[in-house]
Design a protein around this motif. Structure first.
Motif, PDB file in Angstrom:
ATOM      1  N   SER A   1       0.799  -1.225   0.000  1.00 23.60           N
ATOM      2  CA  SER A   1       0.000   0.000   0.000  1.00 23.60           C
ATOM      3  C   SER A   1       0.831   1.274   0.000  1.00 23.60           C
ATOM      4  O   SER A   1       0.319   2.336  -0.353  1.00 23.60           O
ATOM      5  CB  SER A   1      -0.928   0.010   1.221  1.00 23.60           C
ATOM      6  OG  SER A   1      -1.823  -1.070   1.151  1.00 23.60           O
ATOM      7  N   ILE A   2       2.083   1.189   0.420  1.00 24.15           N
ATOM      8  CA  ILE A   2       2.933   2.376   0.476  1.00 24.15           C
ATOM      9  C   ILE A   2       4.284   2.069  -0.168  1.00 24.15           C
ATOM     10  O   ILE A   2       4.649   0.912  -0.354  1.00 24.15           O
ATOM     11  CB  ILE A   2       3.147   2.866   1.931  1.00 24.15           C
ATOM     12  CG1 ILE A   2       3.798   1.777   2.789  1.00 24.15           C
ATOM     13  CG2 ILE A   2       1.834   3.326   2.539  1.00 24.15           C
ATOM     14  CD1 ILE A   2       4.185   2.236   4.185  1.00 24.15           C
ATOM     15  N   ASP A   3       5.007   3.117  -0.479  1.00 26.88           N
ATOM     16  CA  ASP A   3       6.337   2.965  -1.069  1.00 26.88           C
ATOM     17  C   ASP A   3       7.367   2.885   0.056  1.00 26.88           C
ATOM     18  O   ASP A   3       7.929   3.898   0.458  1.00 26.88           O
ATOM     19  CB  ASP A   3       6.648   4.139  -1.997  1.00 26.88           C
ATOM     20  CG  ASP A   3       7.980   3.981  -2.707  1.00 26.88           C
ATOM     21  OD1 ASP A   3       8.428   2.834  -2.888  1.00 26.88           O
ATOM     22  OD2 ASP A   3       8.581   5.014  -3.070  1.00 26.88           O
ATOM     23  N   ALA A   4       7.545   1.671   0.565  1.00 26.93           N
ATOM     24  CA  ALA A   4       8.493   1.465   1.661  1.00 26.93           C
ATOM     25  C   ALA A   4       9.084   0.067   1.520  1.00 26.93           C
ATOM     26  O   ALA A   4       8.393  -0.922   1.767  1.00 26.93           O
ATOM     27  CB  ALA A   4       7.802   1.625   3.004  1.00 26.93           C
TER      28      ALA A   4
ATOM     29  N   LYS B   1       8.600   3.434   8.145  1.00 34.28           N
ATOM     30  CA  LYS B   1       7.412   3.856   7.390  1.00 34.28           C
ATOM     31  C   LYS B   1       6.300   2.809   7.497  1.00 34.28           C
ATOM     32  O   LYS B   1       5.136   3.140   7.674  1.00 34.28           O
ATOM     33  CB  LYS B   1       7.757   4.073   5.916  1.00 34.28           C
ATOM     34  CG  LYS B   1       8.576   5.301   5.637  1.00 34.28           C
ATOM     35  CD  LYS B   1       8.857   5.405   4.144  1.00 34.28           C
ATOM     36  CE  LYS B   1       9.806   6.530   3.836  1.00 34.28           C
ATOM     37  NZ  LYS B   1      10.147   6.580   2.401  1.00 34.28           N
ATOM     38  N   VAL B   2       6.679   1.539   7.376  1.00 33.46           N
ATOM     39  CA  VAL B   2       5.699   0.455   7.470  1.00 33.46           C
ATOM     40  C   VAL B   2       5.068   0.425   8.858  1.00 33.46           C
ATOM     41  O   VAL B   2       3.844   0.288   8.992  1.00 33.46           O
ATOM     42  CB  VAL B   2       6.357  -0.904   7.137  1.00 33.46           C
ATOM     43  CG1 VAL B   2       5.455  -2.063   7.512  1.00 33.46           C
ATOM     44  CG2 VAL B   2       6.723  -0.975   5.656  1.00 33.46           C
TER      45      VAL B   2
ATOM     46  N   ASP C   1      -1.220   3.679  12.030  1.00 34.54           N
ATOM     47  CA  ASP C   1      -2.327   4.482  11.498  1.00 34.54           C
ATOM     48  C   ASP C   1      -3.529   3.625  11.110  1.00 34.54           C
ATOM     49  O   ASP C   1      -4.676   4.057  11.240  1.00 34.54           O
ATOM     50  CB  ASP C   1      -1.877   5.292  10.282  1.00 34.54           C
ATOM     51  CG  ASP C   1      -0.934   6.426  10.633  1.00 34.54           C
ATOM     52  OD1 ASP C   1      -0.842   6.792  11.827  1.00 34.54           O
ATOM     53  OD2 ASP C   1      -0.265   6.944   9.715  1.00 34.54           O
ATOM     54  N   LYS C   2      -3.279   2.409  10.635  1.00 36.60           N
ATOM     55  CA  LYS C   2      -4.352   1.533  10.163  1.00 36.60           C
ATOM     56  C   LYS C   2      -4.825   0.543  11.230  1.00 36.60           C
ATOM     57  O   LYS C   2      -5.704  -0.273  10.963  1.00 36.60           O
ATOM     58  CB  LYS C   2      -3.896   0.748   8.920  1.00 36.60           C
ATOM     59  CG  LYS C   2      -3.527   1.622   7.740  1.00 36.60           C
ATOM     60  CD  LYS C   2      -4.703   2.443   7.270  1.00 36.60           C
ATOM     61  CE  LYS C   2      -4.325   3.292   6.074  1.00 36.60           C
ATOM     62  NZ  LYS C   2      -5.372   4.195   5.648  1.00 36.60           N
TER      63      LYS C   2
ATOM     64  N   ARG D   1       5.149  -9.372  10.439  1.00 37.83           N
ATOM     65  CA  ARG D   1       6.372 -10.159  10.364  1.00 37.83           C
ATOM     66  C   ARG D   1       7.414  -9.362   9.590  1.00 37.83           C
ATOM     67  O   ARG D   1       7.225  -9.036   8.420  1.00 37.83           O
ATOM     68  CB  ARG D   1       6.142 -11.509   9.686  1.00 37.83           C
ATOM     69  CG  ARG D   1       7.404 -12.390   9.798  1.00 37.83           C
ATOM     70  CD  ARG D   1       7.206 -13.757   9.224  1.00 37.83           C
ATOM     71  NE  ARG D   1       7.323 -13.696   7.781  1.00 37.83           N
ATOM     72  CZ  ARG D   1       6.671 -14.493   6.946  1.00 37.83           C
ATOM     73  NH1 ARG D   1       5.838 -15.397   7.397  1.00 37.83           N
ATOM     74  NH2 ARG D   1       6.837 -14.373   5.654  1.00 37.83           N
ATOM     75  N   ILE D   2       8.496  -9.042  10.255  1.00 34.97           N
ATOM     76  CA  ILE D   2       9.604  -8.292   9.656  1.00 34.97           C
ATOM     77  C   ILE D   2      10.425  -9.245   8.799  1.00 34.97           C
ATOM     78  O   ILE D   2      10.721 -10.369   9.215  1.00 34.97           O
ATOM     79  CB  ILE D   2      10.488  -7.661  10.755  1.00 34.97           C
ATOM     80  CG1 ILE D   2       9.657  -6.708  11.623  1.00 34.97           C
ATOM     81  CG2 ILE D   2      11.686  -6.955  10.147  1.00 34.97           C
ATOM     82  CD1 ILE D   2      10.365  -6.237  12.879  1.00 34.97           C
ATOM     83  N   THR D   3      10.810  -8.794   7.636  1.00 33.98           N
ATOM     84  CA  THR D   3      11.619  -9.623   6.757  1.00 33.98           C
ATOM     85  C   THR D   3      12.991  -9.915   7.370  1.00 33.98           C
ATOM     86  O   THR D   3      13.563  -9.072   8.053  1.00 33.98           O
ATOM     87  CB  THR D   3      11.810  -8.969   5.378  1.00 33.98           C
ATOM     88  OG1 THR D   3      12.671  -9.794   4.587  1.00 33.98           O
ATOM     89  CG2 THR D   3      12.445  -7.589   5.489  1.00 33.98           C
ATOM     90  N   SER D   4      13.492 -11.096   7.114  1.00 34.42           N
ATOM     91  CA  SER D   4      14.829 -11.438   7.610  1.00 34.42           C
ATOM     92  C   SER D   4      15.917 -10.792   6.765  1.00 34.42           C
ATOM     93  O   SER D   4      17.100 -10.897   7.089  1.00 34.42           O
ATOM     94  CB  SER D   4      15.010 -12.962   7.642  1.00 34.42           C
ATOM     95  OG  SER D   4      14.812 -13.504   6.350  1.00 34.42           O
TER      96      SER D   4
END
Length: 118
Positions: free
Chosen positions: A16-19, A48-49, A55-56, A62-65
């Motif tokens: 949804s966002i550029d991050a 940003k994420v 906000d949502k 889950r954070i990417t490794s």
């Protein structure tokens, strides 16, 4: 009866966002400058994420490794945990602010039971 809370979330990539949080490079291109640049971009993307998630009302992520390219590889001699300490503290604060449950797991090519020594 008690109240049941369900956490809704997603894994790794926010469409949804550029991050971006998974920028990486090939081992042969892993210079100190390139790794610093990628780590910085990934951590900024993660911030940003996390702000988007807050906000949502998204409380599971889950954070990417891939967030720290070659984080434990001998090619990466950066003390990234010290050099990016302020970013990591900010990330921790965002996670707490959003009361988020976060996780991370090894990538598909990580072999924890490999007979090969590093």
């Amino acid at each position: 009866m008690g109240v049941i809370t369900i956490r809704i979330g997603y894994a790794c990539i926010n469409l949804s966002i550029d991050a971006k949080t998974n920028k990486r490079c090939l081992l042969k291109n892993a210079t100190e400058d390139r790794l610093r640049e990628l780590i910085s971009e990934n951590l900024n993307g993660l911030k940003k994420v996390l702000k988007y998630n807050i906000d949502k009302g998204i409380s599971l992520y889950r954070i990417t490794s891939d967030i720290i390219p070659f984080g434990s590889h001998p090619i990466n001699e950066i003390e990234w945990w010290n050099d990016f300490k302020d970013d990591l503290i900010e990330i921790k604060k965002l996670i707490r602010k959003g009361n988020m449950r976060v996780s991370m797991h090894p990538g598909q090519y990580t072999v924890l039971n490999s007979p090969k020594k590093l």
